[in-house]
Design an enzyme around this catalytic site. Structure first.
Site, PDB file in Angstrom:
ATOM      1  N   ARG A   1       0.748  -1.403   0.118  1.00 44.79           N
ATOM      2  CA  ARG A   1       0.045   0.151  -0.129  1.00 44.79           C
ATOM      3  C   ARG A   1       0.918   1.107   0.055  1.00 44.79           C
ATOM      4  O   ARG A   1       0.777   2.199   0.938  1.00 44.79           O
ATOM      5  CB  ARG A   1      -0.771  -0.046   1.250  1.00 44.79           C
ATOM      6  CG  ARG A   1      -1.870  -1.138   1.288  1.00 44.79           C
ATOM      7  CD  ARG A   1      -2.940  -1.225   0.123  1.00 44.79           C
ATOM      8  NE  ARG A   1      -3.629  -2.543   0.141  1.00 44.79           N
ATOM      9  CZ  ARG A   1      -3.295  -3.653  -0.158  1.00 44.79           C
ATOM     10  NH1 ARG A   1      -2.130  -3.825  -0.939  1.00 44.79           N
ATOM     11  NH2 ARG A   1      -4.131  -4.572  -0.350  1.00 44.79           N
TER      12      ARG A   1
ATOM     13  N   SER B   1     -10.921  -0.620   3.381  1.00 41.45           N
ATOM     14  CA  SER B   1     -10.040  -1.033   4.579  1.00 41.45           C
ATOM     15  C   SER B   1      -9.402   0.081   5.032  1.00 41.45           C
ATOM     16  O   SER B   1      -8.732   0.674   4.431  1.00 41.45           O
ATOM     17  CB  SER B   1      -9.100  -2.037   4.004  1.00 41.45           C
ATOM     18  OG  SER B   1      -9.893  -3.165   3.638  1.00 41.45           O
TER      19      SER B   1
ATOM     20  N   GLU C   1      -4.786   3.265   6.224  1.00 40.83           N
ATOM     21  CA  GLU C   1      -4.559   3.324   4.774  1.00 40.83           C
ATOM     22  C   GLU C   1      -4.952   4.826   4.350  1.00 40.83           C
ATOM     23  O   GLU C   1      -4.073   5.212   3.490  1.00 40.83           O
ATOM     24  CB  GLU C   1      -5.214   2.422   4.131  1.00 40.83           C
ATOM     25  CG  GLU C   1      -4.730   0.982   4.184  1.00 40.83           C
ATOM     26  CD  GLU C   1      -5.402   0.027   3.141  1.00 40.83           C
ATOM     27  OE1 GLU C   1      -5.964   0.589   2.230  1.00 40.83           O
ATOM     28  OE2 GLU C   1      -5.429  -1.207   3.503  1.00 40.83           O
TER      29      GLU C   1
END
Length: 342
Positions: free
Chosen positions: A168, A242, A338
């Protein structure tokens, strides 16, 4: 030919972030062509002004109004470029909807992106976050991208090595990538396609459907069904997917945790480290279905924070911090969000 800039002021960003949070941009420019960026650099009124690059708003948490100039990327276009090294090269503009682009490649008979179906956001944001799901990450199908350097006005092509992809992560999330605007992205999709069923839940769903040799479209349909069953639609319940990364810890730390928590969900990484399931950690702390103000944890998936209606960015941030605190205290593990906090 010069481009006439259409810069708006005090623009609501509520419709431009998937959490549906109320916030305003002091200045706002919808970028539909690279000439908009050239014109921006040539305009003395905006020389030196801080810019915030916005795509689909699916990976951002707006905790306040944005004092910078928001560059809302809306560059379109998609095309098949040809073949190279047994791959088909397909390019899309940064403003293209990600899932619509995946669907386009499938309609062309091209497999490779199907595991990333139904992920919200835009094509330009996909490599920035190195999005991933069901056993596939962008870096696995990436060829190159074109960037515009706001400081110099230069356009450059970056390959995978230059993008410095991580979990990520990419160069665009670090200081070296500041001021680099993604204009388009090119993907390398395999001509000799094989289904990627490394992710157990996906493999089990395909097997349960009785499909011995699934097509790319069938894999995509299965991924879509799983996502719709487990995750809320941002159009109905505000969320950013998420919210936390799955933490990666040394093998020794994982072993110590397993001694205390035998049901710990973990996955061995190629370098010997262990990736822990953040959703399991959060669930064990009792947060599933709980709320802080109008911000809550999705009842079906503890990894997803939601706007239950009228939530503020501050409430979502407070909820995230409370979850981080509880996971830290119980497991001695740090959860990293995130989304980008503004």
């Amino acid at each position: 030919m010069s481009t006439e800039l259409t810069i708006e002021h005090d623009v609501s960003l509520q419709a431009f972030n998937t959490f549906g949070l109320a916030a305003y941009a002091r200045h706002y420019l919808r970028v539909t062509d690279v000439s908009d960026l050239d014109a921006l650099r040539a305009d003395a009124r905006f020389a030196g002004m801080a810019c915030f690059i916005l795509g689909g708003g699916s990976n951002v948490l707006l905790t306040r109004d944005v004092a910078a100039l928001v560059l809302h990327m809306a560059i379109g276009g998609r095309e098949i470029l040809g073949e190279a090294d047994g791959k088909t090269l397909v390019r899309a503009g940064a403003g293209e909807n990600w899932h619509a682009f995946v669907d386009y490649t499938l309609a062309q008979g091209l497999g490779g992106l199907e595991n990333l179906s139904l992920i919200p956001g835009t094509v330009g944001a996909a490599p920035i976050q190195n999005i991933g799901a069901y056993g596939l990450e962008i870096k696995d199908v990436f060829h190159s991208l074109t960037i515009y350097d706001l400081a110099s006005g230069e356009r450059r092509t970056l390959d995978a090595a230059a993008c410095r992809f991580g979990y990520r992560d990419s160069i665009f999330k670090h200081a070296e990538g500041a001021g680099l605007v993604v204009l388009d992205v090119t993907f390398a999709l395999p001509r000799a396609w094989q289904p990627n069923l490394r992710y157990a839940e996906l493999a089990q769903a395909v097997e349960a459907a009785g499909v011995a040799a699934p097509t790319p479209r069938q894999v995509s349909d299965t991924v879509i069904a799983i996502r719709r069953r487990k995750l809320p639609d941002p159009a109905q319940i505000g969320n950013a997917g998420s919210f936390f990364k799955n933490p990666v810890v040394p093998a020794a730390q994982c072993a110590a945790l397993l001694a205390r928590f035998p049901q710990l969900v973990h996955h061995r990484q190629p370098d010997g480290s262990e990736k822990l399931a953040a959703g399991w950690l959060i669930d064990q702390c009792g947060w599933k279905g709980k709320s802080v103000g109008a911000a809550g944890v999705y009842p079906k998936q503890a990894l997803v924070l939601v706007n239950n209606g009228g939530a503020t960015g501050a409430e979502v941030q407070a909820l995230a911090q409370a979850i981080q605190r509880d996971v830290r205290e119980r497991f001695s593990v740090e959860l990293e969000p995130e989304p980008v906090f503004i």
